[in-house]
Design a protein around this motif. Structure first.
Motif, PDB file in Angstrom:
ATOM      1  N   LYS A  21      75.347  25.904   8.912  1.00 52.01           N
ATOM      2  CA  LYS A  21      74.201  26.528   8.248  1.00 52.01           C
ATOM      3  C   LYS A  21      73.709  25.588   7.159  1.00 52.01           C
ATOM      4  O   LYS A  21      74.506  25.073   6.361  1.00 52.01           O
ATOM      5  CB  LYS A  21      74.569  27.883   7.653  1.00 52.01           C
ATOM      6  CG  LYS A  21      74.746  28.964   8.716  1.00 52.01           C
ATOM      7  CD  LYS A  21      74.839  30.349   8.113  1.00 52.01           C
ATOM      8  CE  LYS A  21      74.909  31.414   9.211  1.00 52.01           C
ATOM      9  NZ  LYS A  21      74.964  32.781   8.658  1.00 52.01           N
ATOM     10  N   VAL A  22      72.383  25.346   7.150  1.00 51.23           N
ATOM     11  CA  VAL A  22      71.786  24.454   6.164  1.00 51.23           C
ATOM     12  C   VAL A  22      70.635  25.187   5.485  1.00 51.23           C
ATOM     13  O   VAL A  22      70.103  26.169   6.014  1.00 51.23           O
ATOM     14  CB  VAL A  22      71.267  23.150   6.821  1.00 51.23           C
ATOM     15  CG1 VAL A  22      72.394  22.442   7.569  1.00 51.23           C
ATOM     16  CG2 VAL A  22      70.100  23.433   7.770  1.00 51.23           C
ATOM     17  N   ASP A  23      70.257  24.706   4.303  1.00 51.23           N
ATOM     18  CA  ASP A  23      69.128  25.351   3.639  1.00 51.23           C
ATOM     19  C   ASP A  23      67.840  25.088   4.412  1.00 51.23           C
ATOM     20  O   ASP A  23      67.703  24.087   5.091  1.00 51.23           O
ATOM     21  CB  ASP A  23      69.006  24.903   2.182  1.00 51.23           C
ATOM     22  CG  ASP A  23      69.008  23.389   2.004  1.00 51.23           C
ATOM     23  OD1 ASP A  23      69.123  22.666   3.005  1.00 51.23           O
ATOM     24  OD2 ASP A  23      68.897  22.946   0.850  1.00 51.23           O
ATOM     25  N   PHE A  52      69.141  19.327  18.589  1.00 51.27           N
ATOM     26  CA  PHE A  52      69.960  20.529  18.473  1.00 51.27           C
ATOM     27  C   PHE A  52      69.045  21.739  18.302  1.00 51.27           C
ATOM     28  O   PHE A  52      68.015  21.668  17.638  1.00 51.27           O
ATOM     29  CB  PHE A  52      70.929  20.438  17.295  1.00 51.27           C
ATOM     30  CG  PHE A  52      71.964  19.351  17.446  1.00 51.27           C
ATOM     31  CD1 PHE A  52      72.880  19.392  18.482  1.00 51.27           C
ATOM     32  CD2 PHE A  52      72.008  18.282  16.566  1.00 51.27           C
ATOM     33  CE1 PHE A  52      73.832  18.384  18.644  1.00 51.27           C
ATOM     34  CE2 PHE A  52      72.950  17.275  16.705  1.00 51.27           C
ATOM     35  CZ  PHE A  52      73.864  17.323  17.750  1.00 51.27           C
ATOM     36  N   THR A  53      69.451  22.842  18.901  1.00 56.99           N
ATOM     37  CA  THR A  53      68.641  24.061  18.914  1.00 56.99           C
ATOM     38  C   THR A  53      68.920  24.909  17.684  1.00 56.99           C
ATOM     39  O   THR A  53      70.065  25.034  17.243  1.00 56.99           O
ATOM     40  CB  THR A  53      68.979  24.890  20.168  1.00 56.99           C
ATOM     41  OG1 THR A  53      68.871  24.068  21.319  1.00 56.99           O
ATOM     42  CG2 THR A  53      68.026  26.060  20.307  1.00 56.99           C
ATOM     43  N   ASN A  58      63.856  33.219  12.168  1.00 61.36           N
ATOM     44  CA  ASN A  58      62.945  32.817  11.101  1.00 61.36           C
ATOM     45  C   ASN A  58      63.106  33.644   9.824  1.00 61.36           C
ATOM     46  O   ASN A  58      62.910  33.138   8.731  1.00 61.36           O
ATOM     47  CB  ASN A  58      61.491  32.906  11.586  1.00 61.36           C
ATOM     48  CG  ASN A  58      61.090  31.696  12.398  1.00 61.36           C
ATOM     49  OD1 ASN A  58      61.420  30.573  12.053  1.00 61.36           O
ATOM     50  ND2 ASN A  58      60.371  31.916  13.494  1.00 61.36           N
ATOM     51  N   GLY A  59      63.458  34.897   9.952  1.00 60.05           N
ATOM     52  CA  GLY A  59      63.562  35.745   8.777  1.00 60.05           C
ATOM     53  C   GLY A  59      64.806  35.512   7.940  1.00 60.05           C
ATOM     54  O   GLY A  59      64.953  36.114   6.869  1.00 60.05           O
ATOM     55  N   GLU A  60      65.705  34.644   8.401  1.00 61.89           N
ATOM     56  CA  GLU A  60      66.947  34.400   7.680  1.00 61.89           C
ATOM     57  C   GLU A  60      66.763  33.278   6.657  1.00 61.89           C
ATOM     58  O   GLU A  60      65.928  32.389   6.842  1.00 61.89           O
ATOM     59  CB  GLU A  60      68.057  34.076   8.681  1.00 61.89           C
ATOM     60  CG  GLU A  60      68.351  35.254   9.599  1.00 61.89           C
ATOM     61  CD  GLU A  60      69.276  34.903  10.758  1.00 61.89           C
ATOM     62  OE1 GLU A  60      69.636  33.718  10.898  1.00 61.89           O
ATOM     63  OE2 GLU A  60      69.616  35.824  11.531  1.00 61.89           O
ATOM     64  N   LEU A  63      68.850  27.805   7.991  1.00 60.69           N
ATOM     65  CA  LEU A  63      68.773  27.376   9.378  1.00 60.69           C
ATOM     66  C   LEU A  63      70.196  27.238   9.901  1.00 60.69           C
ATOM     67  O   LEU A  63      71.095  26.812   9.176  1.00 60.69           O
ATOM     68  CB  LEU A  63      68.059  26.029   9.494  1.00 60.69           C
ATOM     69  CG  LEU A  63      66.589  25.984   9.078  1.00 60.69           C
ATOM     70  CD1 LEU A  63      66.066  24.555   9.118  1.00 60.69           C
ATOM     71  CD2 LEU A  63      65.743  26.888   9.964  1.00 60.69           C
ATOM     72  N   GLU A  64      70.382  27.578  11.163  1.00 61.30           N
ATOM     73  CA  GLU A  64      71.715  27.508  11.766  1.00 61.30           C
ATOM     74  C   GLU A  64      71.667  26.694  13.054  1.00 61.30           C
ATOM     75  O   GLU A  64      70.723  26.804  13.838  1.00 61.30           O
ATOM     76  CB  GLU A  64      72.213  28.923  12.079  1.00 61.30           C
ATOM     77  CG  GLU A  64      73.582  28.971  12.739  1.00 61.30           C
ATOM     78  CD  GLU A  64      73.920  30.382  13.205  1.00 61.30           C
ATOM     79  OE1 GLU A  64      74.326  31.196  12.355  1.00 61.30           O
ATOM     80  OE2 GLU A  64      73.738  30.664  14.412  1.00 61.30           O
ATOM     81  N   PHE A  65      72.689  25.877  13.251  1.00 57.60           N
ATOM     82  CA  PHE A  65      72.872  25.120  14.491  1.00 57.60           C
ATOM     83  C   PHE A  65      74.269  25.415  15.020  1.00 57.60           C
ATOM     84  O   PHE A  65      75.232  25.464  14.251  1.00 57.60           O
ATOM     85  CB  PHE A  65      72.736  23.612  14.250  1.00 57.60           C
ATOM     86  CG  PHE A  65      71.403  23.193  13.689  1.00 57.60           C
ATOM     87  CD1 PHE A  65      70.322  22.982  14.537  1.00 57.60           C
ATOM     88  CD2 PHE A  65      71.229  23.009  12.329  1.00 57.60           C
ATOM     89  CE1 PHE A  65      69.089  22.597  14.031  1.00 57.60           C
ATOM     90  CE2 PHE A  65      69.995  22.624  11.809  1.00 57.60           C
ATOM     91  CZ  PHE A  65      68.929  22.418  12.659  1.00 57.60           C
TER      92      PHE A  65
END
Length: 223
Positions: A21-23, A52-53, A58-60, A63-65
């Protein structure tokens, strides 16, 4: 355009898959199923871009990979495996052709399931997941990514196929998904089919679907 983002959380999902998880940059949005090119913000790695997908929504706030780590060679994912919270990545604009076109069958091979994660999460959140099925092929039981979450979202419409070792938990097909198996699982070829996995998996599944009568325009895959 590129953005530097900071790793906020790292979790081990399976023996060789990690969730990062990244900002999220201000105003950054994507369509579920899309990906971005990612590189590691270190001098020797900045030009090593890999797709990477996004597996978040979007509402979170972040960002998660969800990324499979290949530790058999000194590549980007192996280097990602050494990173810690606080390290930085570089991401670019979102891209990709895998987008939801209505209820259908999702066919994934291994880490190829990642474009489907955000799509199915969004449908589940909107209580609109009915009519979708996920057929997920992996080598062994321990390779299944997010098994409990998919079961919670899809119930009996989550079908696990194991190809490399016998299993008493899931369907075992020795070596690969074949046309006969797909014919048993698919009762309607007039619906969208979403396909993502290794190239050989994609080619075989798409050919089987065409032979079964699926409309080529209803096949959704990364070209």
């Amino acid at each position: 355009m590129s953005y530097k983002v900071t790793i906020r959380d790292i979790r081990q999902i399976t023996h060789d898959v990690k969730q990062f998880k990244v900002d999220k940059p201000d105003g950054f949005e994507f369509i579920p199923g899309q990906a971005t090119e990612v590189s590691i913000d270190k001098p020797e790695w900045r030009d090593e871009k890999r797709p990477f997908t996004f597996t978040s929504l979007n509402g979170e706030p972040d960002l998660e990979f969800t990324i499979k780590i290949y530790d058999d060679h000194e590549g980007v994912t192996n280097e990602l495996d050494t990173l810690n919270v606080g390290d930085q990545l570089i991401i670019r604009e979102p891209w990709g052709t895998i987008q939801y076109k209505g209820p259908g069958v999702f066919l994934a091979g291994g880490a190829g399931v990642t474009p489907f994660i955000a799509i199915l999460r969004r449908l589940a959140r909107e209580e609109d997941i009915e009519g979708n099925k996920l057929i997920f092929s992996n080598k062994t039981d321990k390779d299944i990514i997010l098994e409990e979450e998919f079961e919670a979202m899809l119930g009996d419409d989550f079908i696990n196929v194991i190809t490399d070792e016998p299993t008493d938990r899931h369907i075992f097909l020795d070596g690969f998904i074949d046309k006969e198996f797909l014919e048993e699982q698919i009762d309607d070829v007039d619906q969208p089919f979403y396909v993502c996995g290794p190239m050989a998996f994609n080619d075989a599944i798409i050919e089987y679907l065409r032979e079964l009568g699926a409309d080529p325009d209803a096949l959704v895959f990364e070209e």
